[in-house]
Scaffold this active site. Structure first.
Site, PDB file in Angstrom:
ATOM      1  N   TYR A 428       0.806  -1.224   0.000  1.00 22.23           N
ATOM      2  CA  TYR A 428       0.000   0.000   0.000  1.00 22.23           C
ATOM      3  C   TYR A 428       0.839   1.273   0.000  1.00 22.23           C
ATOM      4  CZ  TYR A 428      -0.048  -0.353   5.256  1.00 22.23           C
ATOM      5  OH  TYR A 428       0.255  -0.467   6.591  1.00 22.23           O
ATOM      6  N   GLU A 429       0.136   2.400  -0.271  1.00 23.70           N
ATOM      7  CA  GLU A 429       0.754   3.716  -0.487  1.00 23.70           C
ATOM      8  C   GLU A 429       1.752   3.688  -1.644  1.00 23.70           C
ATOM      9  OE1 GLU A 429      -0.889   5.792   0.842  1.00 23.70           O
ATOM     10  OE2 GLU A 429      -1.782   4.583   2.415  1.00 23.70           O
ATOM     11  N   GLY A 430       1.439   2.931  -2.658  1.00 22.43           N
ATOM     12  CA  GLY A 430       2.321   2.781  -3.814  1.00 22.43           C
ATOM     13  C   GLY A 430       3.206   1.572  -3.614  1.00 22.43           C
TER      14      GLY A 430
END
Length: 568
Positions: A428-430
């Site tokens: 997550y978050e890229g």
């Protein structure tokens, strides 16, 4: 599981690696002296060890659940969250005018690492709120700031980030959530979002969602997206939660780990929202929160890695199994391979912690001084910190399971929980692949200038260390020179050739930085730090050779392997 916050390591890094004292020399952080920082770290360590760590297991065994539209949280989480909020920890780096402490992100990052290592499922809640606070500080109207920031900063309300949809994951520009102007300064938001961390909770009077949506005149792709603040409960004339907004939790995701953290599917049905930032400028506004979150996720990786190091060491000191050729404690820590694993876990976690705190300090200095070189440094370190620190969390927790042997595969020991909980941090978050693409893409748009400044710094540090540790210094200097050569080659290549080697390149970069930090540590405290530095530089840093070889290969070989061959 008992957890001891790594205050000693953090203060050592502040003093000898990243130069924390430089922050108090700037006007915004003049009050953030080392004495103040020490007091804050010591207090945070007590909360992490005494209050949060005991909740970690209960969150795993008694997950959050959805009952009649209400998210019921794990036992003890309400009390643990209250302790975080009442201690002022949510608003550590928030603006004082809205109740925050105005402390450096560097200090908040160290505290967030402690809390993540103690109980990541719970601490995800305030971490996301911190990101929303920063986004609103930068992009919200004065009226929205007045209404929402004091409640978010105090921790009375929490904040979320709503990007992902069933058909729009990493490709945010594919989202279909709609926003319609109501003509009164508000917008009607309709659509569904998935994977929303702490989208609701039974101890939260209000939840403030930042939602990406597209206005009717918004073009295709990311340039047509706007950002909206959509509260669970609309505020009355006194600024208090009142009427229910058109927002509801449809379901909770059934996850591999982080069971205590409710990950929600959210439905917006003509929900009332307020524009944050410019029309069609949602990605720019959301990136403020996303960059904050990427550093936050990096701290999660380090925090859980630290917990795994402590757990594995405790087991190795206690477990009796077999005999070794050398005298020792009579437990498995005497075995050479167990010692190798423990040293590798510790050395890699230290390197990751240094990268994360170095990144945080660069962001603080950029804010304090306005100097573009600090901003560029923080920009380069952010994807490295996020990717390497979360990879470290995954690798170290897996090694901890290995040290536990068969008991590591048994849930009761808790070793498996750490591995399950931290796994998503690389996603997550890229995803970490996206972080690597950012490093060789946007972060090389200056021709590699900012990256080469970091390499210059590594080599200057190695030169300074040669009188004390000539062989280690030479190895670090040479590794940095190899990194420079491949950096210059990548800058000159087509973008897809850069993408093809981006992940090994980022890993090699992190190892070179880690070697530099370890070398500096050995020079500052040879009695306690030299042996671990030698381990990292002689046994882990050499991996940069094969990694840079991969980074230098380009994309052609990847596409030579056809889909048909992969299916055989």
């Amino acid at each position: 599981m008992a957890f001891r916050a790594p205050v000693k390591d953090q203060t050592f890094i502040f003093d000898h690696i990243v130069g924390f004292e430089g922050l108090s020399a700037t006007q915004p952080y003049a009050d953030a002296t080392r004495d103040v920082a020490q007091q804050i770290l010591d207090e945070a360590a007590k909360l992490a060890g005494d209050v949060l760590a005991p909740l970690n297991r209960s969150g795993d065994l008694t997950p959050a659940k959805l009952e009649n539209g209400v998210v019921r949280t794990s036992p003890g989480f309400a009390e643990g969250y209250r302790a975080i909020a009442e201690g002022g920890w949510v608003g550590m780096s928030a603006a004082p005018e809205f109740g925050g402490m105005g402390l450096p992100i560097t200090l908040a990052t160290a505290v967030n690492e402690m809390f993540s290592g103690a109980c990541l499922s719970l601490h995800l809640n305030p971490l996301l709120t911190q990101g929303q606070i920063e986004a609103l500080e930068h992009h919200a109207t004065d009226e929205l700031k007045r209404l929402y920031l004091p409640k978010l900063t105090s921790g009375e309300w929490n904040g979320t980030m709503n990007l992902t949809e069933p058909g729009a994951g990493s490709d945010v520009g594919a989202l279909v959530t709609k926003a319609v102007d109501n003509g009164d300064g508000t917008f009607a938001i309709s659509g569904q979002k998935i994977f929303i961390t702490w989208g609701d909770g039974d101890f939260l009077p209000n939840v403030c969602h930042l939602v990406l949506a597209r206005l009717p005149d918004g073009g295709p792709g990311v340039k047509g997206i706007s950002l909206f603040l959509v509260p669970k409960l609309l505020l009355d004339e006194n600024g208090e939660p009142g009427q229910r907004n058109g927002v509801r939790v449809v379901s909770l995701e059934h996850k591999m780990g982080l069971h205590g953290s409710p990950t929600c599917v959210m439905e917006y049905d003509n929900a009332t929202g307020w524009l944050i930032g410019e029309r069609h400028g949602g990605i720019k506004a959301m990136f403020t929160m996303m960059n904050n979150a990427r550093l936050g996720v990096a701290t999660q990786g380090v925090g859980v890695a630290e917990a795994a190091c402590q757990q594995a060491l405790a087991y190795a000191l206690d477990r009796k199994q077999g005999k070794t050729p050398v005298p020792g404690r009579g437990t498995i820590i005497d075995h050479a391979d167990v010692r190798r694993m423990l040293a590798g876990m510790k050395a890699q976690t230290f390197a990751a912690r240094c990268i994360v705190l170095d990144c945080a300090l660069a962001l603080d200095m950029a804010k304090a001084t306005g100097e573009p070189e600090w901003e560029a440094r923080g920009g380069v370190l952010t994807p490295i910190a996020k990717a390497f620190a979360t990879d470290t969390g995954n690798e170290v927790t897996q090694t901890s399971i290995q040290i536990h042997g068969g008991m590591g595969f048994i849930e009761e020991t808790g070793a498996a929980q750490l591995a399950r909980d931290v796994r998503v941090c690389a996603i997550y978050e890229g995803t970490n692949g996206i972080q690597a693409a950012d490093l060789v893409g946007r972060k090389m748009m200056d021709g590699g200038e900012a990256i080469n400044r970091l390499i210059d710094e590594v080599q200057s540090g190695a030169e300074a260390a040669k009188p004390d540790h000539p062989q280690l210094a030479e190895e670090v200097w040479s590794a940095a020179e190899s990194l420079r050569e491949v950096t210059d080659w990548l800058v000159a290549q087509p973008v897809n050739d850069r993408f093809a080697g981006s992940v090994p390149y980022l890993r090699a970069f992190a190892l070179v930085l880690g070697g530099s930090y370890h070398l500096r540590a050995a020079c500052s405290d040879p009695a306690e730090r030299a042996a671990l530095a030698t381990f990292f530089i002689r046994r882990m840093l050499p991996d940069h050779v094969s990694l840079l070889r991969q980074a230098h290969e380009g994309a052609a070989g990847l596409y030579a392997v056809t889909a048909e061959e992969l299916a055989v």
